[in-house]
Design an enzyme around this catalytic site. Sequence first.
Site, PDB file in Angstrom:
ATOM      1  N   ASP A  31     -20.781 -33.254  71.226  1.00 24.86           N
ATOM      2  CA  ASP A  31     -20.429 -34.123  70.187  1.00 24.86           C
ATOM      3  C   ASP A  31     -20.746 -33.402  68.938  1.00 24.86           C
ATOM      4  O   ASP A  31     -21.630 -32.784  68.797  1.00 24.86           O
ATOM      5  CB  ASP A  31     -21.506 -35.111  70.564  1.00 24.86           C
ATOM      6  CG  ASP A  31     -21.096 -36.368  69.821  1.00 24.86           C
ATOM      7  OD1 ASP A  31     -20.656 -37.534  70.365  1.00 24.86           O
ATOM      8  OD2 ASP A  31     -21.332 -36.605  68.506  1.00 24.86           O
ATOM      9  N   ILE A  32     -19.774 -33.781  67.909  1.00 21.46           N
ATOM     10  CA  ILE A  32     -19.762 -33.372  66.693  1.00 21.46           C
ATOM     11  C   ILE A  32     -20.979 -33.795  65.735  1.00 21.46           C
ATOM     12  O   ILE A  32     -21.486 -33.180  64.867  1.00 21.46           O
ATOM     13  CB  ILE A  32     -18.373 -33.621  65.837  1.00 21.46           C
ATOM     14  CG1 ILE A  32     -18.183 -32.632  64.529  1.00 21.46           C
ATOM     15  CG2 ILE A  32     -18.547 -35.217  65.508  1.00 21.46           C
ATOM     16  CD1 ILE A  32     -16.818 -32.840  64.400  1.00 21.46           C
ATOM     17  N   ASN A  88     -19.953 -46.401  76.350  1.00 25.01           N
ATOM     18  CA  ASN A  88     -20.014 -47.599  75.529  1.00 25.01           C
ATOM     19  C   ASN A  88     -18.594 -48.388  75.800  1.00 25.01           C
ATOM     20  O   ASN A  88     -17.523 -47.728  75.860  1.00 25.01           O
ATOM     21  CB  ASN A  88     -20.191 -47.069  74.083  1.00 25.01           C
ATOM     22  CG  ASN A  88     -21.565 -46.781  73.810  1.00 25.01           C
ATOM     23  OD1 ASN A  88     -22.466 -47.473  74.256  1.00 25.01           O
ATOM     24  ND2 ASN A  88     -21.532 -45.869  72.936  1.00 25.01           N
ATOM     25  N   HIS A 101     -15.268 -42.095  77.522  1.00 26.42           N
ATOM     26  CA  HIS A 101     -15.984 -40.823  77.299  1.00 26.42           C
ATOM     27  C   HIS A 101     -17.322 -41.199  77.799  1.00 26.42           C
ATOM     28  O   HIS A 101     -18.030 -42.108  77.500  1.00 26.42           O
ATOM     29  CB  HIS A 101     -16.098 -40.286  76.028  1.00 26.42           C
ATOM     30  CG  HIS A 101     -16.356 -41.339  74.928  1.00 26.42           C
ATOM     31  ND1 HIS A 101     -15.335 -42.077  74.379  1.00 26.42           N
ATOM     32  CD2 HIS A 101     -17.672 -41.450  74.149  1.00 26.42           C
ATOM     33  CE1 HIS A 101     -16.068 -42.761  73.489  1.00 26.42           C
ATOM     34  NE2 HIS A 101     -17.175 -42.293  73.356  1.00 26.42           N
ATOM     35  N   MET A 102     -17.822 -40.326  78.617  1.00 25.90           N
ATOM     36  CA  MET A 102     -19.418 -40.370  79.063  1.00 25.90           C
ATOM     37  C   MET A 102     -20.095 -39.601  78.101  1.00 25.90           C
ATOM     38  O   MET A 102     -19.984 -38.299  78.169  1.00 25.90           O
ATOM     39  CB  MET A 102     -19.444 -39.972  80.310  1.00 25.90           C
ATOM     40  CG  MET A 102     -20.797 -39.950  81.236  1.00 25.90           C
ATOM     41  SD  MET A 102     -20.622 -38.913  82.610  1.00 25.90           S
ATOM     42  CE  MET A 102     -20.332 -40.476  83.741  1.00 25.90           C
TER      43      MET A 102
END
Length: 114
Positions: A31-32, A88, A101-102
């Site tokens: 994740d960024i 989400n 996405h997980m």
Amino acid sequence: MIEETIFSKIIKHETSADVLYQDELVTAFRDIFPKAPVHILIVPNILISTVNEVKYEHEQILGRMFTVAAKIAIEENIKDDGYRLVVNCNKNAGQEIYHIHMHLLGGTLLGPML
Ligand code: 5GP
């Protein structure tokens, strides 16, 4: 038509990301804006915009997302201390990117869920 997101570009290597794993079904990358010392996103290679669009035909992909989460947890050395997997859906959950996405979160005590 469903609109592609930045994740499609990451999957196709059209934009940069720290990709840890890719196979014919899923891609995993950091994740960024990490919310934990380990924060990795595991995404289907095909565009499914939300969990509401999940169909029986996607079950192999969804299963692979868990298999890859378990594999990465070993590689990141967080298997035994534990980690959290989050998906989400839509605005009340705060979904920002409409390509399911997980989130794999770990590396610290994460505290209560909410
Ligand atoms: P969501 O809120 O949709 O469940 O989570 C989206 C996640 O994607 C966020 O944690 C956000 O930091 C991450 N993200 C958004 N844009 C990018 C990007 O361009 N590259 C990477 N690696 N992560 C991103």
